[in-house]
Design a protein around this motif. Structure first.
Motif, short mmCIF file in Angstrom:
data_model
loop_
_atom_site.label_atom_id
_atom_site.label_comp_id
_atom_site.label_asym_id
_atom_site.label_seq_id
_atom_site.Cartn_x
_atom_site.Cartn_y
_atom_site.Cartn_z
N LYS A 99 7.86 -6.92 2.83
CA LYS A 99 6.96 -8.06 2.79
C LYS A 99 5.46 -7.36 1.88
CE LYS A 99 4.43 -11.42 5.59
NZ LYS A 99 3.34 -10.80 6.18
N LEU A 100 5.24 -6.08 2.56
CA LEU A 100 4.07 -5.42 2.04
C LEU A 100 4.18 -4.96 0.49
CD1 LEU A 100 3.33 -2.76 4.68
CD2 LEU A 100 1.64 -4.73 4.08
N LEU A 101 5.36 -4.64 0.18
CA LEU A 101 5.61 -4.36 -1.13
C LEU A 101 5.45 -5.41 -2.16
CD1 LEU A 101 8.83 -1.97 -1.04
CD2 LEU A 101 6.65 -1.34 -2.03
N ALA A 102 6.06 -6.69 -1.65
CA ALA A 102 5.89 -8.13 -2.39
C ALA A 102 4.39 -8.36 -2.51
CB ALA A 102 6.74 -9.24 -1.62
N GLU A 103 3.72 -8.04 -1.26
CA GLU A 103 2.25 -8.61 -1.48
C GLU A 103 1.60 -7.49 -2.52
OE1 GLU A 103 0.83 -8.48 2.53
OE2 GLU A 103 1.79 -10.16 3.07
N ARG A 104 1.75 -6.35 -2.33
CA ARG A 104 0.80 -5.34 -2.87
C ARG A 104 1.27 -4.96 -4.39
NH1 ARG A 104 0.10 -1.09 2.30
NH2 ARG A 104 -1.30 -2.56 3.45
N GLU A 105 2.54 -5.25 -4.75
CA GLU A 105 2.82 -4.41 -6.01
C GLU A 105 2.20 -5.28 -7.19
OE1 GLU A 105 7.12 -3.92 -6.54
OE2 GLU A 105 6.68 -1.93 -5.75
N PRO A 106 1.95 -6.51 -7.10
CA PRO A 106 1.27 -7.16 -8.20
C PRO A 106 -0.19 -6.56 -8.43
CG PRO A 106 2.46 -8.85 -7.06
CD PRO A 106 2.47 -7.26 -6.32
N VAL A 107 -0.70 -6.08 -7.29
CA VAL A 107 -2.20 -5.37 -7.29
C VAL A 107 -1.98 -3.87 -7.62
CG1 VAL A 107 -4.19 -5.01 -5.74
CG2 VAL A 107 -2.93 -7.01 -5.31
N TYR A 108 -1.01 -3.18 -7.05
CA TYR A 108 -0.84 -1.76 -7.64
C TYR A 108 -0.66 -1.75 -9.05
CZ TYR A 108 0.26 -0.50 -2.68
OH TYR A 108 0.26 -0.35 -1.26
N ALA A 109 -0.05 -2.86 -9.71
CA ALA A 109 0.26 -2.77 -11.20
C ALA A 109 -1.08 -2.94 -11.96
CB ALA A 109 1.14 -4.23 -11.43
N ARG A 110 -2.27 -3.13 -11.47
CA ARG A 110 -3.43 -3.11 -12.17
C ARG A 110 -4.00 -1.57 -12.38
NH1 ARG A 110 -6.65 -7.82 -8.95
NH2 ARG A 110 -5.03 -9.20 -8.61
N ALA A 111 -3.35 -0.79 -11.56
CA ALA A 111 -3.67 0.50 -11.91
C ALA A 111 -3.80 1.22 -13.42
CB ALA A 111 -2.82 1.58 -11.09
N ALA A 112 -4.70 1.99 -13.61
CA ALA A 112 -4.56 2.42 -15.31
C ALA A 112 -3.18 2.68 -15.77
CB ALA A 112 -5.73 3.44 -15.31
N MET A 113 -2.51 3.51 -14.87
CA MET A 113 -1.29 4.03 -14.95
C MET A 113 -0.23 3.80 -14.10
SD MET A 113 -2.95 7.74 -16.62
CE MET A 113 -4.46 7.56 -15.80
N THR A 114 0.94 4.06 -14.48
CA THR A 114 2.03 3.88 -13.44
C THR A 114 3.11 5.03 -13.84
OG1 THR A 114 2.07 1.51 -13.41
CG2 THR A 114 3.98 2.53 -12.74
N VAL A 115 3.54 5.89 -12.47
CA VAL A 115 4.37 6.89 -12.62
C VAL A 115 5.44 6.51 -11.51
CG1 VAL A 115 4.72 9.34 -12.34
CG2 VAL A 115 2.73 8.56 -13.69
N ARG A 116 6.68 6.55 -11.91
CA ARG A 116 7.66 6.48 -10.81
C ARG A 116 7.91 7.44 -9.69
NH1 ARG A 116 10.99 2.33 -10.11
NH2 ARG A 116 10.47 1.24 -11.83
N SER A 117 7.85 7.23 -8.64
CA SER A 117 7.92 8.24 -7.71
C SER A 117 9.54 8.26 -7.16
CB SER A 117 6.87 8.09 -6.55
OG SER A 117 7.35 8.96 -5.44
#
Length: 199
Positions: A147-165
């Motif tokens: 549930k947290l991932l579903a809520e938060r991922e669209p907001v995390y996606a606003r970060a300047a960069m994305t790196v897969r962990s």
């Protein structure tokens, strides 16, 4: 280009007074990767949750239990705003910090955000090793995480960069961050344009 060939001094110079701010769900590796990244770049590593605990003289779990999540989030905003004024550094934020509009605005102004994107299975395998996560103290932590991932991922996606962990040695993730930062901050002699913060 390899991470080893990146001119780290030039990278830090291009960063200026800004902090590299790691965002993402609990278990994505912000602290473990952040420490190694700071070491690699010769910067200080700061963990926002540790700073909150120091300021409150309580653990995050105790703050949640005694005062509730809203109280914690309000303190978190203030602490991160203060830390951002102390850059450059590598700053690891709590999983919910980037959900705050005020915190996102402060990070945009004084930092460079990197979302450490992780899949559910990897995150769960990591958080199970620590029983101190306040938001997972319930009968179905996996459902909560989903549930947290579903809520938060669209907001995390606003970060300047994305790196897969990924489930690889932490140094491999650090390599990827260094390359992503170089791509974002430095211009090649060949004229490659570094990405804008909207990338």
């Amino acid at each position: 280009m390899t991470a080893q060939s990146v001119d780290r001094a030039r990278l830090v110079q291009a960063l200026g007074r800004r902090s590299i701010v790691l965002v993402g769900i609990m278990g994505c590796g912000k602290s473990t990767v952040g420490k190694r990244l700071a070491h690699r770049l010769g910067l200080e590593f700061v963990d926002a949750d540790s700073e909150i605990e120091r300021a409150a003289n309580m653990t995050v779990s105790e703050i949640f239990a005694e005062h509730g999540e809203d109280y914690f989030r309000s303190g978190e905003e203030r602490v991160i705003a203060r830390l951002l004024r102390e850059g450059p550094q590598v700053l690891a934020t709590g999983g919910g910090a980037f959900m705050s509009e005020a915190t996102r605005a402060a990070i945009t102004e004084q930092g460079l955000s990197i979302w450490l994107k992780v899949d559910l299975e990897t995150a769960m395998a990591r958080v199970r090793r620590r029983a101190t996560r306040p938001l997972l103290q319930n009968p179905d932590p996996e459902m909560t995480m989903r549930k947290l991932l579903a809520e938060r991922e669209p907001v995390y996606a606003r970060a300047a960069m994305t790196v897969r962990s990924r489930d690889v040695p932490h140094e491999a993730v650090v390599d990827q961050i260094v390359l992503t930062l170089a791509d974002h901050l430095l211009q090649d002699v060949g004229g490659a344009i570094s990405k804008t913060s909207n990338s």
